[in-house]
Motif scaffolding. Structure first.
Motif, mmCIF file in Angstrom:
data_model
loop_
_atom_site.group_PDB
_atom_site.id
_atom_site.type_symbol
_atom_site.label_atom_id
_atom_site.label_comp_id
_atom_site.label_asym_id
_atom_site.label_seq_id
_atom_site.Cartn_x
_atom_site.Cartn_y
_atom_site.Cartn_z
ATOM 1 N N LEU A 1 0.831 -1.205 0.000
ATOM 2 C CA LEU A 1 0.000 0.000 0.000
ATOM 3 C C LEU A 1 0.867 1.257 0.000
ATOM 4 C CD1 LEU A 1 -2.675 1.514 0.234
ATOM 5 C CD2 LEU A 1 -2.556 1.191 2.717
ATOM 6 N N GLY A 2 1.953 1.247 0.774
ATOM 7 C CA GLY A 2 2.842 2.403 0.798
ATOM 8 C C GLY A 2 3.407 2.733 -0.562
ATOM 9 N N ALA A 3 3.834 1.695 -1.304
ATOM 10 C CA ALA A 3 4.374 1.920 -2.643
ATOM 11 C C ALA A 3 3.296 2.403 -3.604
ATOM 12 C CB ALA A 3 5.010 0.637 -3.167
ATOM 13 N N VAL A 4 2.086 1.896 -3.439
ATOM 14 C CA VAL A 4 0.999 2.255 -4.345
ATOM 15 C C VAL A 4 0.637 3.731 -4.214
ATOM 16 C CG1 VAL A 4 -1.475 1.923 -4.731
ATOM 17 C CG2 VAL A 4 0.030 -0.058 -4.583
ATOM 18 N N VAL A 5 0.565 4.247 -2.992
ATOM 19 C CA VAL A 5 0.121 5.634 -2.796
ATOM 20 C C VAL A 5 1.285 6.615 -2.734
ATOM 21 C CG1 VAL A 5 -1.960 4.888 -1.590
ATOM 22 C CG2 VAL A 5 0.101 5.430 -0.269
ATOM 23 N N ALA A 6 2.510 6.157 -2.936
ATOM 24 C CA ALA A 6 3.672 7.037 -2.799
ATOM 25 C C ALA A 6 3.780 8.100 -3.896
ATOM 26 C CB ALA A 6 4.956 6.208 -2.754
ATOM 27 N N PRO A 7 3.532 7.781 -5.182
ATOM 28 C CA PRO A 7 3.832 8.778 -6.229
ATOM 29 C C PRO A 7 2.691 9.754 -6.494
ATOM 30 C CG PRO A 7 3.173 6.731 -7.261
ATOM 31 C CD PRO A 7 3.129 6.486 -5.779
ATOM 32 N N PRO A 8 2.924 11.055 -6.396
ATOM 33 C CA PRO A 8 1.936 12.023 -6.886
ATOM 34 C C PRO A 8 1.701 11.853 -8.381
ATOM 35 C CG PRO A 8 3.505 13.101 -5.445
ATOM 36 C CD PRO A 8 4.031 11.720 -5.714
#
Length: 531
Positions: free
Chosen positions: A116-123
């Motif tokens: 989940l952290g990787a999924v929501v990391a990029p603007p």
């Protein structure tokens, strides 16, 4: 295949986006809101955001258009800030958000939380630049946000693959993760470097603009596919190629540039409109997959993840701005002291978008032992709420924040003065070239035609200076504005005569198209000068 839902999506989203341009609200926010509202209307088809379509078919052209419109020189000047955000912040957000979610959600494994952290990391590449341009952020901040959004998807997708490998039971130690990241990033850049020069040479050696535009449409897909096939980052390959082509676009003939500009603007408009509408349309799907979770429970998780995502960007941004200055005397001597306002705007402009949702939907349903992927539906829901939350909360408040911070916008007068100076230097060079050419007997022209060439140069030279001068008190136009308006009116009169002659069968349709094309090119040139 039923094409009606696709047609409805494209037609509806473009109509909403067109209407949004007449409002003060950025189009991405209007489209997401419209998707949310439409998603529960009876009879509306169920739209699923398929990662097998979005990542290889939608992401490359959007990245290509964003990179082509970016400045390689400006990005190079801000490379430290861009790298700290696109790589450093993305990895930092992956770890911090993942660890926080692991603590917030009971029994959620750390490996799944890191997914989940990787999924929501990029603007999002589109949302950030669309809002930044709309609210008039300073050019340096806009460049940093553009550069970050071009590269951070590659970082996040690589981090996601490592986290998924660990979550499903594959070996994914720290050494393996670092190796995969280096291979993907360096490989993507290498593929882009290998492709960019041959593709540019091919574009300059083709003589038919139609072929060049067809090649232009295929380039982002080819770069992405080749890089992914080689196990590298398709995102970086697309960005490297597009930056090179954009930097050297002046070497392509004018007809190709005119067509490419029109074609890519249309493609970007349709795709951007559709993907933001698709975000809102995912609501029934992600809510329906929650199963037995209580409403209050999942809303608390959603709020907590949103707050962690927003706070993490602030925690990273300020040290990333000030620590390099403390560590390097060279940076302090070359760059002005930053205020707290610029980093604040950068930190708040971290809207998430369609890439996060597409990557989330690609999470496997099972692990290697055959069991279900832990908390997959909850991860989808939290990704969706984070995307919606950042788009709505940050996107809606960013214009007001910029006004409150009173960040210096673009100095239009200074930019016009630079443009005038550049045009003056170019016109002087063109005059010298014209005198040299006319001195050659092979280039002999009647004096009226030679004067006409000189008058074109003179008007072009004066046009920009006139924007700095006085305006017509009755119309508010400069002399050059009036000139262009009258020229367009004359062209319109010529066009009406050509059509009337065709209708009376004095000329045929083929001749009409040739005549109208000449007028269209003249009007397009006047329009581009005006814009």
């Amino acid at each position: 295949m039923d094409v009606l839902p696709l047609l409805l999506l494209v037609a509806g989203s473009t109509a909403v986006a067109g209407a949004a341009r007449r409002t003060a609200v950025p189009a991405p926010l209007v489209l997401v809101t419209a998707g949310l509202l439409v998603s529960y209307i009876p009879g509306v088809p169920a739209y699923t955001l398929d990662p097998e379509i979005v990542l290889p078919m939608v992401l490359p052209p959007l990245l290509h258009t964003a990179a082509m419109d970016s400045s390689y020189l400006d990005l190079r000047a801000q490379v430290r800030s861009v790298a700290l955000l696109s790589v450093g912040y993305t990895l930092f957000a992956t770890l911090v958000v993942g660890w926080a979610v692991h603590l917030i959600v009971p029994d959620l494994p750390l490996t799944a939380a890191l997914v989940l952290g990787a999924v929501v990391a990029p603007p999002d590449a589109v949302a950030a630049t669309a809002v930044a341009r709309r609210v008039g952020l300073p050019s340096r901040i806009t460049t940093i946000l553009q550069g970050e959004s071009l590269v951070n998807d590659a970082t996040a997708i690589t981090a996601y693959r490592v986290a998924v490998a660990a979550a499903v039971g594959e070996s994914a130690g720290l050494l393996h993760a670092g190796t995969e990241f280096l291979v993907a990033s360096l490989g993507g850049v290498a593929v882009g470097l290998v492709l960019m020069v041959p593709l540019h040479r091919l574009r300059t050696h083709l003589h038919e603009p139609l072929f060049k535009n067809t090649l232009s449409l295929l380039i982002p897909f080819a770069a992405y596919a080749l890089a992914e096939y080689a196990g590298a980052s398709g995102v970086l390959a697309v960005v490297v190629v597009a930056l090179y082509l954009g930097h050297h676009s002046w070497q392509v003939d004018f007809a190709t540039r005119l067509q490419e500009d029109a074609v890519w603007k249309m493609v970007a408009f349709v795709l951007e409109s559709a993907v933001f509408a698709l975000i809102g349309l995912q609501l029934p799907l992600v809510v329906g997959g929650l199963g037995d979770y209580h409403v209050g429970e999942v809303l608390w998780y959603a709020l907590a993840v949103f707050l962690v995502v927003v706070a993490t960007r602030f925690v990273w941004t300020y040290p990333a701005v000030y620590l390099p200055r403390l560590a390097s005397r060279r940076i302090r001597s070359r760059e002005p002291d930053p205020t707290w306002k610029g980093p604040f705007a950068v930190a708040w402009a971290g809207m998430r978008g369609v890439v996060s949702l597409a990557v989330a939907f690609s999470i496997p349903h099972t692990v290697h032992e055959g069991g279900p992927f832990p908390y997959r539906n909850l991860i989808l829901f939290l990704t969706f709420t984070t995307v919606i939350g950042t788009l709505v909360v940050q996107g809606l408040t960013l214009p007001a924040l910029i006004r409150l911070l009173r960040l210096p916008g673009r100095d239009v007068r200074a930019e016009t003065l630079l443009e005038a100076q550049a045009q003056n230097a170019a016109s002087e060079a063109a005059e010298r070239r014209l005198d040299t050419l006319l001195a050659d007997p092979r280039n002999a022209l009647p004096e009226p035609l030679a004067d006409r060439l000189r008058s074109v140069l003179e008007r072009r030279r004066n046009a920009v200076w006139e924007r700095l001068g006085t305006v017509n008190p009755q119309t508010g136009e400069s002399v050059d504005d009036t000139y262009r308006r009258l020229a367009r009116s004359m062209i319109a009169s010529e066009r009406e005569v050509f059509v009337a002659l065709r209708d009376r069968r004095h000329i045929d349709d083929e001749m009409l198209r040739d005549l109208l094309r000449r007028l269209d090119l003249e009007e397009a040139a006047a329009y581009r000068e005006e814009g």
